[in-house]
Design an enzyme around this catalytic site. Sequence first.
Site, PDB file in Angstrom:
ATOM      1  CE  LYS A  66      -4.230  -1.951   1.906  1.00 46.17           C
ATOM      2  NZ  LYS A  66      -5.289  -1.871   2.917  1.00 46.17           N
ATOM      3  CG  ASP A 103      -8.245   0.401   3.034  1.00 42.39           C
ATOM      4  OD1 ASP A 103      -9.030  -0.458   2.592  1.00 42.39           O
ATOM      5  OD2 ASP A 103      -6.998   0.307   2.911  1.00 42.39           O
ATOM      6  N   GLY A 124      -4.700  -1.205  17.451  1.00 39.86           N
ATOM      7  CA  GLY A 124      -3.793  -1.547  16.355  1.00 39.86           C
ATOM      8  C   GLY A 124      -3.270  -0.315  15.655  1.00 39.86           C
ATOM      9  CB  ALA A 125      -0.344   1.516  15.792  1.00 37.92           C
ATOM     10  N   GLY A 230     -15.824  -7.382   9.410  1.00 36.31           N
ATOM     11  CA  GLY A 230     -14.778  -7.022   8.454  1.00 36.31           C
ATOM     12  C   GLY A 230     -15.193  -7.225   7.011  1.00 36.31           C
TER      13      GLY A 230
HETATM   14  P1  NAP Z   1      -0.245  -4.724   9.938  1.00 32.97           P
HETATM   15  O1  NAP Z   1       0.139  -3.414   9.344  1.00 32.97           O
HETATM   16  O2  NAP Z   1       0.643  -5.910   9.805  1.00 32.97           O
HETATM   17  O3  NAP Z   1      -0.525  -4.454  11.525  1.00 32.97           O
HETATM   18  C1  NAP Z   1      -0.825  -5.524  12.387  1.00 32.97           C
HETATM   19  C2  NAP Z   1      -1.367  -4.983  13.703  1.00 32.97           C
HETATM   20  O4  NAP Z   1      -1.804  -6.094  14.508  1.00 32.97           O
HETATM   21  C3  NAP Z   1      -0.332  -4.226  14.533  1.00 32.97           C
HETATM   22  O5  NAP Z   1      -1.006  -3.199  15.242  1.00 32.97           O
HETATM   23  C4  NAP Z   1       0.177  -5.316  15.505  1.00 32.97           C
HETATM   24  O6  NAP Z   1       0.700  -4.808  16.702  1.00 32.97           O
HETATM   25  C5  NAP Z   1      -1.135  -6.038  15.761  1.00 32.97           C
HETATM   26  N1  NAP Z   1      -0.938  -7.408  16.258  1.00 32.97           N
HETATM   27  C6  NAP Z   1      -0.517  -8.476  15.546  1.00 32.97           C
HETATM   28  N2  NAP Z   1      -0.485  -9.572  16.339  1.00 32.97           N
HETATM   29  C7  NAP Z   1      -0.896  -9.180  17.576  1.00 32.97           C
HETATM   30  C8  NAP Z   1      -1.085  -9.856  18.814  1.00 32.97           C
HETATM   31  N3  NAP Z   1      -0.857 -11.164  18.943  1.00 32.97           N
HETATM   32  N4  NAP Z   1      -1.542  -9.150  19.876  1.00 32.97           N
HETATM   33  C9  NAP Z   1      -1.798  -7.818  19.753  1.00 32.97           C
HETATM   34  N5  NAP Z   1      -1.638  -7.119  18.608  1.00 32.97           N
HETATM   35  C10 NAP Z   1      -1.196  -7.803  17.525  1.00 32.97           C
HETATM   36  O7  NAP Z   1      -1.673  -5.210   9.356  1.00 32.97           O
HETATM   37  P2  NAP Z   1      -2.879  -4.287   8.828  1.00 32.97           P
HETATM   38  O8  NAP Z   1      -2.758  -4.079   7.373  1.00 32.97           O
HETATM   39  O9  NAP Z   1      -2.982  -3.106   9.718  1.00 32.97           O
HETATM   40  O10 NAP Z   1      -4.133  -5.262   9.045  1.00 32.97           O
HETATM   41  C11 NAP Z   1      -4.630  -5.565  10.345  1.00 32.97           C
HETATM   42  C12 NAP Z   1      -5.857  -6.476  10.201  1.00 32.97           C
HETATM   43  O11 NAP Z   1      -6.919  -5.755   9.547  1.00 32.97           O
HETATM   44  C13 NAP Z   1      -5.592  -7.728   9.366  1.00 32.97           C
HETATM   45  O12 NAP Z   1      -6.293  -8.821   9.955  1.00 32.97           O
HETATM   46  C14 NAP Z   1      -6.215  -7.392   8.025  1.00 32.97           C
HETATM   47  O13 NAP Z   1      -6.665  -8.544   7.321  1.00 32.97           O
HETATM   48  C15 NAP Z   1      -7.397  -6.535   8.454  1.00 32.97           C
HETATM   49  N6  NAP Z   1      -7.862  -5.611   7.399  1.00 32.97           N
HETATM   50  C16 NAP Z   1      -9.155  -5.721   6.991  1.00 32.97           C
HETATM   51  C17 NAP Z   1      -9.641  -4.847   6.028  1.00 32.97           C
HETATM   52  C18 NAP Z   1     -11.069  -4.959   5.581  1.00 32.97           C
HETATM   53  O14 NAP Z   1     -11.413  -4.415   4.535  1.00 32.97           O
HETATM   54  N7  NAP Z   1     -11.919  -5.633   6.341  1.00 32.97           N
HETATM   55  C19 NAP Z   1      -8.807  -3.868   5.454  1.00 32.97           C
HETATM   56  C20 NAP Z   1      -7.479  -3.784   5.915  1.00 32.97           C
HETATM   57  C21 NAP Z   1      -7.015  -4.674   6.888  1.00 32.97           C
HETATM   58  P3  NAP Z   1       2.298  -4.553  16.890  1.00 32.97           P
HETATM   59  O15 NAP Z   1       2.573  -3.213  16.262  1.00 32.97           O
HETATM   60  O16 NAP Z   1       2.459  -4.542  18.366  1.00 32.97           O
HETATM   61  O17 NAP Z   1       2.998  -5.679  16.200  1.00 32.97           O
END
Ligand code: NAP
Length: 264
Positions: A66, A103, A124-125, A230
């Site tokens: 992205k 998004d 989540g960040a 989601g």
């Molecule tokens: P990303 O950039 O990899 O970020 C992952 C996030 O999850 C970080 O905040 C991370 O925290 C946290 N995390 C991972 N494992 C964890 C755990 N065991 N305990 C606590 N926090 C944890 O991923 P992203 O792109 O933001 O996506 C996040 C989620 O949203 C994914 O499941 C994705 O499929 C979903 N999503 C859905 C849509 C939709 O259209 N529905 C769109 C975008 C994303 P740390 O910084 O501490 O590692």
Amino acid sequence: MTTLAGVLGFPVAHSRSPAMMNAAFAALGLDWRYLKLPVAPEGFAATAAALPGSGYAGANVTIPHKEAALKLATERGEEAAAIGAANTLSFAPGGSIRADNTDAAGLLDALGEDPAGRAALVLGAGGAGRAAVWALREAGAEVSIWNRGAERAAALARELGVAHAARPESADIVVNATAVGLSAEQEQAAVEALGVTTVEAATFVDLVYGGEPTALSRWAAGRGARVVDGVEVLVRQGARSFELWTGCEAPVAVMREAAAQPPV
Ligand code: NAP
């Protein structure tokens, strides 16, 4: 000639976007086809640049491309530039590549209520958390952000001018933008991982999808929250991409039905 679109990601094998978008094109009688475009980071820029000459009018972009999508564009939408990430590329006949972020607006569409003046907590960040914080802040919510890694949340809070929550607290709207809680069986583990045992929310949005009901949507429903899943957020961001490319109103109900099915 059939117009092409697709989703660039790595991996994209389990993406629900092709079924959702192809159902939408069919419902409107458009001669378009949407494909999975798996591409590793090192091949992203060259692949994206080759798409316009290969019959593509646009592409969605997902993890991990992205930020790269925003960089390679020749035009950037306001949201994409402000968030620092794009999930939609549009290719114009003259050779320009426009990057948009649907998004953020898709999350607000899915939310289905006005968040202005309401307390919103984003868990989540990462990339999704960043777009959620920006969208809710722009819509006038009082946003706070919590992340497992506190430094990351503090940095994002500073950058976007929102509050940093040292621990998750009750809010009108809680958004799970972490990767936690795919499977409903892991409900207790997910609640503990995020430290939300005592958190109350009137509305809970779970960006995670794939194992409906997810652990956190089941937990939130059990505490009386209105739950936005989601899949609905996926549908709404996809609907906005569809409208950018085709100029036609997206058939949201058709897209919702197609996206609800797990990919084969
Ligand atoms: P990303 O950039 O990899 O970020 C992952 C996030 O999850 C970080 O905040 C991370 O925290 C946290 N995390 C991972 N494992 C964890 C755990 N065991 N305990 C606590 N926090 C944890 O991923 P992203 O792109 O933001 O996506 C996040 C989620 O949203 C994914 O499941 C994705 O499929 C979903 N999503 C859905 C849509 C939709 O259209 N529905 C769109 C975008 C994303 P740390 O910084 O501490 O590692």
